[in-house]
Structures are given as structure tokens and as C-alpha cells.
Design a protein around this motif. Structure first.
Motif, PDB file in Angstrom:
ATOM      1  N   LEU A 181       0.812  -1.218   0.000  1.00  0.00           N
ATOM      2  CA  LEU A 181       0.000   0.000   0.000  1.00  0.00           C
ATOM      3  C   LEU A 181       0.848   1.272   0.000  1.00  0.00           C
ATOM      4  O   LEU A 181       0.405   2.314  -0.489  1.00  0.00           O
ATOM      5  N   ASN A 182       2.047   1.179   0.540  1.00  0.00           N
ATOM      6  CA  ASN A 182       2.950   2.341   0.600  1.00  0.00           C
ATOM      7  C   ASN A 182       4.160   2.155  -0.313  1.00  0.00           C
ATOM      8  O   ASN A 182       5.227   2.703  -0.056  1.00  0.00           O
ATOM      9  N   LYS A 183       3.975   1.397  -1.365  1.00  0.00           N
ATOM     10  CA  LYS A 183       5.082   1.019  -2.246  1.00  0.00           C
ATOM     11  C   LYS A 183       5.826   2.197  -2.867  1.00  0.00           C
ATOM     12  O   LYS A 183       7.011   2.116  -3.138  1.00  0.00           O
ATOM     13  N   GLU A 184       5.136   3.324  -3.052  1.00  0.00           N
ATOM     14  CA  GLU A 184       5.787   4.471  -3.690  1.00  0.00           C
ATOM     15  C   GLU A 184       6.937   5.016  -2.850  1.00  0.00           C
ATOM     16  O   GLU A 184       7.795   5.739  -3.355  1.00  0.00           O
ATOM     17  N   HIS A 185       7.021   4.660  -1.571  1.00  0.00           N
ATOM     18  CA  HIS A 185       8.090   5.129  -0.685  1.00  0.00           C
ATOM     19  C   HIS A 185       9.290   4.175  -0.644  1.00  0.00           C
ATOM     20  O   HIS A 185      10.313   4.509  -0.058  1.00  0.00           O
ATOM     21  N   LEU A 186       9.160   3.008  -1.246  1.00  0.00           N
ATOM     22  CA  LEU A 186      10.209   1.996  -1.138  1.00  0.00           C
ATOM     23  C   LEU A 186      11.545   2.432  -1.738  1.00  0.00           C
ATOM     24  O   LEU A 186      12.598   2.061  -1.224  1.00  0.00           O
ATOM     25  N   SER A 187      11.498   3.198  -2.798  1.00  0.00           N
ATOM     26  CA  SER A 187      12.745   3.578  -3.463  1.00  0.00           C
ATOM     27  C   SER A 187      13.616   4.486  -2.587  1.00  0.00           C
ATOM     28  O   SER A 187      14.803   4.638  -2.836  1.00  0.00           O
ATOM     29  N   ARG A 188      13.035   5.067  -1.541  1.00  0.00           N
ATOM     30  CA  ARG A 188      13.787   5.955  -0.645  1.00  0.00           C
ATOM     31  C   ARG A 188      14.396   5.221   0.553  1.00  0.00           C
ATOM     32  O   ARG A 188      15.077   5.828   1.365  1.00  0.00           O
ATOM     33  N   ILE A 189      14.135   3.939   0.681  1.00  0.00           N
ATOM     34  CA  ILE A 189      14.638   3.173   1.825  1.00  0.00           C
ATOM     35  C   ILE A 189      16.056   2.700   1.535  1.00  0.00           C
ATOM     36  O   ILE A 189      16.304   2.038   0.527  1.00  0.00           O
ATOM     37  N   ASN A 190      16.975   3.055   2.420  1.00  0.00           N
ATOM     38  CA  ASN A 190      18.382   2.688   2.237  1.00  0.00           C
ATOM     39  C   ASN A 190      18.694   1.290   2.746  1.00  0.00           C
ATOM     40  O   ASN A 190      19.541   0.602   2.190  1.00  0.00           O
ATOM     41  N   ASN A 191      18.059   0.883   3.840  1.00  0.00           N
ATOM     42  CA  ASN A 191      18.330  -0.425   4.431  1.00  0.00           C
ATOM     43  C   ASN A 191      16.990  -1.142   4.624  1.00  0.00           C
ATOM     44  O   ASN A 191      16.363  -1.037   5.679  1.00  0.00           O
ATOM     45  N   PHE A 192      16.567  -1.871   3.608  1.00  0.00           N
ATOM     46  CA  PHE A 192      15.257  -2.501   3.639  1.00  0.00           C
ATOM     47  C   PHE A 192      15.161  -3.558   4.737  1.00  0.00           C
ATOM     48  O   PHE A 192      14.127  -3.695   5.382  1.00  0.00           O
ATOM     49  N   SER A 193      16.234  -4.268   4.985  1.00  0.00           N
ATOM     50  CA  SER A 193      16.221  -5.297   6.021  1.00  0.00           C
ATOM     51  C   SER A 193      15.921  -4.682   7.393  1.00  0.00           C
ATOM     52  O   SER A 193      15.100  -5.207   8.155  1.00  0.00           O
ATOM     53  N   ALA A 194      16.545  -3.557   7.702  1.00  0.00           N
ATOM     54  CA  ALA A 194      16.289  -2.863   8.976  1.00  0.00           C
ATOM     55  C   ALA A 194      14.863  -2.303   8.997  1.00  0.00           C
ATOM     56  O   ALA A 194      14.175  -2.385  10.021  1.00  0.00           O
ATOM     57  N   TYR A 195      14.436  -1.750   7.876  1.00  0.00           N
ATOM     58  CA  TYR A 195      13.068  -1.234   7.751  1.00  0.00           C
ATOM     59  C   TYR A 195      12.051  -2.351   8.003  1.00  0.00           C
ATOM     60  O   TYR A 195      11.073  -2.162   8.723  1.00  0.00           O
ATOM     61  N   LEU A 196      12.325  -3.509   7.449  1.00  0.00           N
ATOM     62  CA  LEU A 196      11.423  -4.652   7.609  1.00  0.00           C
ATOM     63  C   LEU A 196      11.393  -5.123   9.060  1.00  0.00           C
ATOM     64  O   LEU A 196      10.325  -5.396   9.603  1.00  0.00           O
ATOM     65  N   ARG A 197      12.557  -5.208   9.709  1.00  0.00           N
ATOM     66  CA  ARG A 197      12.605  -5.602  11.125  1.00  0.00           C
ATOM     67  C   ARG A 197      11.782  -4.648  11.983  1.00  0.00           C
ATOM     68  O   ARG A 197      11.025  -5.071  12.851  1.00  0.00           O
ATOM     69  N   LEU A 198      11.914  -3.356  11.722  1.00  0.00           N
ATOM     70  CA  LEU A 198      11.159  -2.358  12.469  1.00  0.00           C
ATOM     71  C   LEU A 198       9.656  -2.489  12.200  1.00  0.00           C
ATOM     72  O   LEU A 198       8.845  -2.405  13.122  1.00  0.00           O
ATOM     73  N   SER A 199       9.294  -2.741  10.963  1.00  0.00           N
ATOM     74  CA  SER A 199       7.879  -2.925  10.603  1.00  0.00           C
ATOM     75  C   SER A 199       7.290  -4.144  11.310  1.00  0.00           C
ATOM     76  O   SER A 199       6.173  -4.093  11.827  1.00  0.00           O
ATOM     77  N   VAL A 200       8.043  -5.230  11.352  1.00  0.00           N
ATOM     78  CA  VAL A 200       7.577  -6.457  12.022  1.00  0.00           C
ATOM     79  C   VAL A 200       7.422  -6.201  13.521  1.00  0.00           C
ATOM     80  O   VAL A 200       6.417  -6.573  14.130  1.00  0.00           O
ATOM     81  N   ARG A 201       8.412  -5.536  14.107  1.00  0.00           N
ATOM     82  CA  ARG A 201       8.349  -5.219  15.538  1.00  0.00           C
ATOM     83  C   ARG A 201       7.124  -4.352  15.847  1.00  0.00           C
ATOM     84  O   ARG A 201       6.372  -4.622  16.777  1.00  0.00           O
ATOM     85  N   ASN A 202       6.907  -3.316  15.058  1.00  0.00           N
ATOM     86  CA  ASN A 202       5.760  -2.433  15.268  1.00  0.00           C
ATOM     87  C   ASN A 202       4.448  -3.188  15.119  1.00  0.00           C
ATOM     88  O   ASN A 202       3.514  -2.989  15.903  1.00  0.00           O
ATOM     89  N   GLU A 203       4.370  -4.035  14.131  1.00  0.00           N
ATOM     90  CA  GLU A 203       3.143  -4.805  13.910  1.00  0.00           C
ATOM     91  C   GLU A 203       2.909  -5.782  15.064  1.00  0.00           C
ATOM     92  O   GLU A 203       1.769  -5.966  15.508  1.00  0.00           O
ATOM     93  N   ALA A 204       3.976  -6.389  15.568  1.00  0.00           N
ATOM     94  CA  ALA A 204       3.847  -7.308  16.710  1.00  0.00           C
ATOM     95  C   ALA A 204       3.368  -6.545  17.942  1.00  0.00           C
ATOM     96  O   ALA A 204       2.470  -7.022  18.664  1.00  0.00           O
ATOM     97  N   PHE A 205       3.924  -5.372  18.179  1.00  0.00           N
ATOM     98  CA  PHE A 205       3.488  -4.570  19.322  1.00  0.00           C
ATOM     99  C   PHE A 205       2.036  -4.126  19.161  1.00  0.00           C
ATOM    100  O   PHE A 205       1.276  -4.117  20.128  1.00  0.00           O
ATOM    101  N   ASP A 206       1.644  -3.757  17.942  1.00  0.00           N
ATOM    102  CA  ASP A 206       0.239  -3.399  17.693  1.00  0.00           C
ATOM    103  C   ASP A 206      -0.681  -4.572  18.013  1.00  0.00           C
ATOM    104  O   ASP A 206      -1.727  -4.409  18.635  1.00  0.00           O
ATOM    105  N   LEU A 207      -0.264  -5.761  17.587  1.00  0.00           N
ATOM    106  CA  LEU A 207      -1.069  -6.962  17.847  1.00  0.00           C
ATOM    107  C   LEU A 207      -1.174  -7.222  19.349  1.00  0.00           C
ATOM    108  O   LEU A 207      -2.259  -7.533  19.852  1.00  0.00           O
TER     109      LEU A 207
END
Length: 187
Positions: free
Chosen positions: A62-88
Motif C-alpha cells: 500500500l505504501n510502495k511508492e516510498h520503497l525507493s527511498r529506503i536505504n536499508n530494507f532489512s532494517a526497515y522490515l525488522r522495524l515494521s515487524v516489531r511495530n506490527e507485533a506490538f500493535d497486535l
């Protein structure tokens, strides 16, 4: 489409940001196990980890247009997973509080009576929610029931955070009023 079979994350993210579904599948398949591993370690549930996997990648798409600006996708993904787990976990805690507040039984009540009353309250609440305006209902379902952040809801619905706050306040006010009036009608 990727020109070679080697994994080039920068090119892949650029293609996903342009809406390339094949590139998105490659990205998903590349990180699937890592996301499941991180999520399972955070919440200790395979089923919930699958939900987190889906939610994280839906948000990425849904936010794919911002992907090209991400320098470290692996770190971004870890943070996204952590945030989603905390939300859950926050949603689960809110549900436990809600259930705890709603299971106060009179001494003469049987569990069947409590279940009936709980189901009756759920029907009344659903009816109250159905009487909201469509925008209030969308905002209430996303923030109030799903526990999403107001800033996320504002972005998804393409409205300001202040508008989300206003819709939430109006929704709560209208639900309380609907329940108050319906309680008077019953008695």
C-alpha cells in the motif's frame, strides 16, 4: 521485470515502488522466512506470526511508492515487524481488558446468562456502529476496533489526522447516545 536471476534489492524495490507485482512476489518470498522468524520470536505464536507477515507486506504494498527511498530494507522490515507485533499485543491487551470489564457477573447469573448478555451487548454495539456516518464508521472500525494509529488511518483514508480525531470523537459520542436512547426504550 528483473533482467537477471541475481537478487538486486535496490532494483527490486524500485520495481515494486512502480507497482511491479512480480517484483513484489520476489521480495515477499525473499523475506518471508525472516519475517516469520522475527514475529514468532516476538509473540511466540505461529498463527499470529502469519498474520503479522500478511499485515507487514500489505502495508509495504500500500505504501510502495516510498520503497525507493529506503536505504536499508532489512532494517526497515525488522522495524515494521516489531511495530506490527506490538500493535497486535496492544490489541490483545485491549480485548482482554474489554472482556474482563464485561464478565462481571451477578452472583445469581449463570455462565449462559453472561454469554447471552455479552452477545446482546455486541448486537447493540454493532447496531450503534451501523448508525454512524460512513466516514465515522470507517474511522471507528480502523482506530477503535482494529486499534490502528490515527496517523495510519489518516494516510490510508487520505484525510488529516485532525479529521480522524474529529470522526473518532463524533463516533464515540454518537455510539454513547445511541446506546443511551436504546436503553431507555427497553426499560
Amino acid at each position: 521485470m528483473l533482467k537477471s536471476t541475481t537478487y538486486n534489492e535496490v532494483e527490486l524495490l524500485l520495481q515494486v515502488s512502480r507497482g511491479d507485482e512480480f517484483a513484489f512476489r520476489i521480495l515477499f518470498n525473499h523475506y518471508r522466512k525472516k519475517v516469520l522468524f522475527i514475529a514468532t520470536n516476538l509473540i511466540n505464536s505461529n498463527e499470529a506470526a502469519e498474520d503479522i507477515l500478511q499485515e507487514v507486506f500489505v502495508k509495504i504494498w500500500l505504501n510502495k511508492e516510498h520503497l525507493s527511498r529506503i536505504n536499508n530494507f532489512s532494517a526497515y522490515l525488522r522495524l515494521s515487524v516489531r511495530n506490527e507485533a506490538f500493535d497486535l499485543l496492544r490489541k490483545k491487551a485491549r480485548m482482554e481488558v474489554f472482556l474482563e470489564n464485561n464478565k462481571k457477573l451477578d452472583i445469581d447469573e449463570t455462565p449462559d446468562d453472561a454469554i447471552f448478555q455479552f452477545e446482546e451487548r455486541q448486537v447493540k454495539l454493532a447496531d450503534a456502529i451501523n448508525h454512524l456516518t460512513s466516514q465515522q464508521r470507517k474511522v471507528f472500525e480502523l482506530c477503535g476496533l482494529e486499534g490502528r494509529r490515527q496517523s495510519d488511518v489518516a494516510r490510508v483514508l487520505h484525510i488529516s489526522k485532525a479529521t480522524v480525531k474529529k470522526h473518532m470523537a463524533d463516533a464515540y459520542k454518537n455510539i454513547r447516545e445511541f446506546l443511551r436512547v436504546s436503553a431507555k426504550v427497553l426499560f
